[in-house]
Design an enzyme around this catalytic site. Structure first.
Site, PDB file in Angstrom:
ATOM      1  N   SER A  72       0.833  -1.202   0.000  1.00 50.09           N
ATOM      2  CA  SER A  72       0.000   0.000   0.000  1.00 50.09           C
ATOM      3  C   SER A  72       0.873   1.259   0.000  1.00 50.09           C
ATOM      4  O   SER A  72       1.644   1.465  -0.923  1.00 50.09           O
ATOM      5  CB  SER A  72      -0.951  -0.049   1.199  1.00 50.09           C
ATOM      6  N   ASP A 184      -5.852  -4.099  -1.991  1.00 53.66           N
ATOM      7  CA  ASP A 184      -4.757  -3.728  -1.095  1.00 53.66           C
ATOM      8  C   ASP A 184      -4.007  -4.939  -0.523  1.00 53.66           C
ATOM      9  O   ASP A 184      -4.618  -5.902  -0.047  1.00 53.66           O
ATOM     10  CB  ASP A 184      -5.331  -2.901   0.058  1.00 53.66           C
TER      11      ASP A 184
END
Length: 305
Positions: A72, A184
């Site tokens: 991320s 993610d």
């Protein structure tokens, strides 16, 4: 008989000369190799600016990783660093970054941020280099949506990989790469230490920015406060499983910074510097211990990915 004595004398002289030569030859001592150092950068939105402070402080002490892994926000900062940018160039980029540079809103049942702007921004900053061309080996970690499996991007379009790694479910529209949807990486690998080990690291410096926000932030219940909490709790069950493979974990104090607060860049960078400075002696000690260990006389680990 004279011939035999002559031959025996030659043998004795040869042995003496050989013995002297052997004694006079210097013995070469095998030198310990430098450890392969990896930096594993965790997720946390704008708190990820703290990674820049960590990198600045490490390099100021002559510690430069050969491997960088990121999830991320960690993939966002890590990719640009691994592409060849200096810590001070990273800092300059962070301080002038605007929401409009990376946020593209949409009306979509899968999310309200497209992610194309993040992809384009990253590619522009890395000079459109694919990951495998970086001077520092890099991996961006994402989650395959349909299977829930961890995916480690070590080749290909950098911006695409970072976009996938940053695509928080229900916030970002899932990234589509070769007809496969990704979200993610924090769902499966909030701080990609295992990935760093699989890439051949001897020493892994993990950076954990997953501290939960204060109760007042949670109580506010606004959109970004809820997003902040979502990112912070996402993957909490697996975070300790990752960190047990780290040589050391740096934890900048960024719990009071907002996940989408780009104006907090200076504060986050400073917290990264402070946390690293507190750990720098231990990091140097870990490096020294490695050089004195039998592992330093062995070849570097072979990458498994």
């Amino acid at each position: 008989m004279a011939t035999i004595r002559h031959f025996s004398l030659l043998c004795v002289i040869s042995l003496m000369l050989f013995g002297c030569t052997s004694l006079n030859q210097p013995t070469t001592k095998q030198q310990p190799r430098e450890p392969v150092i990896a930096l594993a950068l965790g997720g946390g939105g704008a708190k990820g600016f703290a990674h820049i402070g960590v990198i600045k402080m490490l390099e100021s002490h002559g510690i430069k990783p050969q491997i960088v892994t990121g999830t991320s926000a960690g993939s966002f900062v890590g990719s640009i660093y691994a592409s060849g940018k200096t810590p001070y160039q990273l800092q300059a980029l962070a301080l002038k970054l605007k929401e409009s540079d990376i946020r593209d809103l949409t009306l979509n049942r899968q999310g309200f941020i497209v992610g194309q702007k993040i992809q384009d921004y990253v590619n522009s900053q890395v000079g459109n280099q694919p990951i495998q061309k970086f001077p520092i080996r890099f991996a961006a970690v994402a989650t395959q949506l349909t299977t829930g499996q961890k995916v480690e991007f070590i080749r290909g379009n950098t911006g695409q990989a970072v976009r996938a790694s940053c695509s928080v479910p229900n916030v970002f529209v899932p990234a589509l790469i070769n007809n496969i949807q990704y979200v993610d990486g924090g769902l499966v690998s909030p701080i990609p230490v295992k990935t760093a080990k699989r890439m051949g690291a001897d020493i892994v410096i993990a950076v954990d920015i997953s501290a939960r926000p204060s109760s007042s932030q949670i109580a506010s219940s606004n959109l970004w406060g809820l997003l902040d909490q979502t990112i912070n709790i996402m993957g909490q069950q697996s975070i300790q499983d990752e960190l047990k493979y780290a040589s050391i974990t740096i934890q900048p104090r960024v719990e009071n910074l907002g996940v989408m607060d780009l104006n907090s860049a200076s504060k986050a960078i400073l917290e990264g510097e402070k946390a690293t400075q507190l750990n720098i002696k231990q990091i140097q000690s870990i490096i020294s211990q490695f050089k004195a260990s039998p592992a330093a006389l062995q070849p570097a680990p072979k990458p498994q990915i």
